[in-house]
Design a protein around this motif. Structure first.
Motif, PDB file in Angstrom:
ATOM      1  N   PRO A  20      54.324  34.028  48.701  1.00 41.88           N
ATOM      2  CA  PRO A  20      53.889  34.368  50.059  1.00 41.88           C
ATOM      3  C   PRO A  20      53.734  35.867  50.240  1.00 41.88           C
ATOM      4  CG  PRO A  20      56.240  34.013  50.056  1.00 41.88           C
ATOM      5  CD  PRO A  20      55.750  33.732  48.639  1.00 41.88           C
ATOM      6  N   ALA A  21      53.049  36.228  51.295  1.00 41.24           N
ATOM      7  CA  ALA A  21      53.021  37.619  51.736  1.00 41.24           C
ATOM      8  C   ALA A  21      54.237  37.826  52.635  1.00 41.24           C
ATOM      9  CB  ALA A  21      51.735  37.900  52.503  1.00 41.24           C
ATOM     10  N   TYR A  22      54.903  38.958  52.504  1.00 38.32           N
ATOM     11  CA  TYR A  22      56.088  39.240  53.313  1.00 38.32           C
ATOM     12  C   TYR A  22      55.794  40.213  54.447  1.00 38.32           C
ATOM     13  CZ  TYR A  22      59.087  36.456  50.381  1.00 38.32           C
ATOM     14  OH  TYR A  22      59.670  35.393  49.738  1.00 38.32           O
ATOM     15  N   ASP A  23      54.519  40.481  54.698  1.00 39.92           N
ATOM     16  CA  ASP A  23      54.123  41.323  55.819  1.00 39.92           C
ATOM     17  C   ASP A  23      54.582  40.636  57.109  1.00 39.92           C
ATOM     18  OD1 ASP A  23      52.953  43.405  57.211  1.00 39.92           O
ATOM     19  OD2 ASP A  23      50.943  42.533  57.165  1.00 39.92           O
ATOM     20  N   GLY A  24      55.334  41.354  57.917  1.00 39.80           N
ATOM     21  CA  GLY A  24      55.862  40.774  59.140  1.00 39.80           C
ATOM     22  C   GLY A  24      57.171  40.026  58.938  1.00 39.80           C
ATOM     23  N   VAL A  25      57.580  39.835  57.694  1.00 42.42           N
ATOM     24  CA  VAL A  25      58.849  39.166  57.386  1.00 42.42           C
ATOM     25  C   VAL A  25      59.874  40.202  56.941  1.00 42.42           C
ATOM     26  CG1 VAL A  25      59.977  37.455  55.897  1.00 42.42           C
ATOM     27  CG2 VAL A  25      57.649  37.045  56.736  1.00 42.42           C
ATOM     28  N   LEU A  26      59.460  41.075  56.023  1.00 46.86           N
ATOM     29  CA  LEU A  26      60.313  42.159  55.545  1.00 46.86           C
ATOM     30  C   LEU A  26      59.734  43.487  55.994  1.00 46.86           C
ATOM     31  CD1 LEU A  26      60.991  41.101  51.827  1.00 46.86           C
ATOM     32  CD2 LEU A  26      62.516  40.819  53.800  1.00 46.86           C
ATOM     33  N   GLU A  27      60.612  44.400  56.357  1.00 45.00           N
ATOM     34  CA  GLU A  27      60.194  45.760  56.676  1.00 45.00           C
ATOM     35  C   GLU A  27      59.783  46.466  55.379  1.00 45.00           C
ATOM     36  OE1 GLU A  27      59.990  47.071  59.722  1.00 45.00           O
ATOM     37  OE2 GLU A  27      60.704  45.193  60.607  1.00 45.00           O
ATOM     38  N   ASP A  28      58.911  47.444  55.483  1.00 45.72           N
ATOM     39  CA  ASP A  28      58.492  48.207  54.301  1.00 45.72           C
ATOM     40  C   ASP A  28      59.703  48.770  53.561  1.00 45.72           C
ATOM     41  OD1 ASP A  28      55.921  47.646  55.093  1.00 45.72           O
ATOM     42  OD2 ASP A  28      55.369  49.729  55.496  1.00 45.72           O
ATOM     43  N   TYR A  29      60.689  49.256  54.313  1.00 47.13           N
ATOM     44  CA  TYR A  29      61.898  49.802  53.704  1.00 47.13           C
ATOM     45  C   TYR A  29      62.585  48.759  52.825  1.00 47.13           C
ATOM     46  CZ  TYR A  29      66.649  51.522  53.245  1.00 47.13           C
ATOM     47  OH  TYR A  29      67.848  51.918  52.732  1.00 47.13           O
ATOM     48  N   ASP A  30      62.644  47.511  53.301  1.00 50.69           N
ATOM     49  CA  ASP A  30      63.293  46.462  52.527  1.00 50.69           C
ATOM     50  C   ASP A  30      62.506  46.122  51.266  1.00 50.69           C
ATOM     51  OD1 ASP A  30      65.517  46.144  54.200  1.00 50.69           O
ATOM     52  OD2 ASP A  30      64.442  44.770  55.514  1.00 50.69           O
ATOM     53  N   ILE A  31      61.194  46.115  51.357  1.00 55.76           N
ATOM     54  CA  ILE A  31      60.365  45.867  50.167  1.00 55.76           C
ATOM     55  C   ILE A  31      60.612  46.969  49.136  1.00 55.76           C
ATOM     56  CG2 ILE A  31      58.003  45.722  49.275  1.00 55.76           C
ATOM     57  CD1 ILE A  31      57.241  44.503  52.056  1.00 55.76           C
ATOM     58  N   GLN A  32      60.616  48.213  49.582  1.00 57.16           N
ATOM     59  CA  GLN A  32      60.881  49.327  48.683  1.00 57.16           C
ATOM     60  C   GLN A  32      62.286  49.240  48.094  1.00 57.16           C
ATOM     61  OE1 GLN A  32      59.912  52.358  51.531  1.00 57.16           O
ATOM     62  NE2 GLN A  32      57.831  52.617  50.721  1.00 57.16           N
ATOM     63  N   ALA A  33      63.249  48.815  48.903  1.00 57.11           N
ATOM     64  CA  ALA A  33      64.625  48.684  48.427  1.00 57.11           C
ATOM     65  C   ALA A  33      64.736  47.610  47.355  1.00 57.11           C
ATOM     66  CB  ALA A  33      65.560  48.379  49.595  1.00 57.11           C
ATOM     67  N   VAL A  34      64.062  46.473  47.563  1.00 57.54           N
ATOM     68  CA  VAL A  34      64.068  45.402  46.562  1.00 57.54           C
ATOM     69  C   VAL A  34      63.449  45.907  45.262  1.00 57.54           C
ATOM     70  CG1 VAL A  34      63.053  43.172  45.923  1.00 57.54           C
ATOM     71  CG2 VAL A  34      64.089  43.474  48.172  1.00 57.54           C
ATOM     72  N   ASN A  35      62.285  46.518  45.354  1.00 53.95           N
ATOM     73  CA  ASN A  35      61.620  47.010  44.152  1.00 53.95           C
ATOM     74  C   ASN A  35      62.470  48.064  43.427  1.00 53.95           C
ATOM     75  OD1 ASN A  35      59.509  45.277  44.570  1.00 53.95           O
ATOM     76  ND2 ASN A  35      58.145  46.806  45.442  1.00 53.95           N
ATOM     77  N   SER A  36      63.149  48.905  44.177  1.00 52.96           N
ATOM     78  CA  SER A  36      64.021  49.907  43.565  1.00 52.96           C
ATOM     79  C   SER A  36      65.210  49.248  42.879  1.00 52.96           C
ATOM     80  CB  SER A  36      64.517  50.904  44.617  1.00 52.96           C
ATOM     81  OG  SER A  36      63.446  51.677  45.102  1.00 52.96           O
ATOM     82  N   TRP A  37      65.781  48.240  43.521  1.00 56.33           N
ATOM     83  CA  TRP A  37      66.917  47.548  42.904  1.00 56.33           C
ATOM     84  C   TRP A  37      66.487  46.863  41.609  1.00 56.33           C
ATOM     85  CZ3 TRP A  37      67.876  42.282  42.034  1.00 56.33           C
ATOM     86  CH2 TRP A  37      69.114  42.044  41.434  1.00 56.33           C
ATOM     87  N   ILE A  38      65.350  46.177  41.650  1.00 61.91           N
ATOM     88  CA  ILE A  38      64.850  45.523  40.434  1.00 61.91           C
ATOM     89  C   ILE A  38      64.700  46.549  39.319  1.00 61.91           C
ATOM     90  CG2 ILE A  38      62.848  44.373  39.399  1.00 61.91           C
ATOM     91  CD1 ILE A  38      62.510  42.903  42.131  1.00 61.91           C
TER      92      ILE A  38
END
Length: 115
Positions: free
Chosen positions: A74-92
């Protein structure tokens, strides 16, 4: 990084695995023509993409790059904030061995160069 792990565990791990391992046979299409969720550890292809591509895949879904995409991601636009997407990618990325992390960083830097 702590925030990224929490968001990953609540929003991503059900498909991509608790240990970033992805789904079995992730490179083979299922009966509906969809690819299973790939791993995000060093065995997958996540690190082959730049930071921007990874962000866009999460925010907008693969349809941003694949015409007529009808898969399960799915697309997470509107579900996750940009900050959270960046945080997930950084953690990975923080889980990758140094040589993989450096290779992904080179891809990101190359993608940022004027064409």
């Amino acid at each position: 990084l702590a925030r990224g792990e929490v968001v990953y565990r609540t929003s991503c791990s059900s498909c991509h695995g608790a240990n970033l391992e992805g789904q079995e046979n992730w490179w083979i299409r299922d009966a509906d023509g969809n690819l299973p969720a790939p791993p995000h550890d060093q065995t997958g292809h996540t690190w082959h993409h730049s930071d921007d591509v990874l962000f866009n895949l999460v925010k907008y879904g693969p349809a941003i790059y694949v015409a007529d995409y009808s898969g399960k991601m799915p697309a997470y636009d509107g579900v996750l904030e940009d900050y959270d997407i960046q945080a997930v990618n950084s953690w990975i990325a923080s889980t990758w061995p140094e040589e993989i992390l450096l290779a992904q960083r080179e891809r990101t830097l190359a993608s940022e160069q004027p064409q």
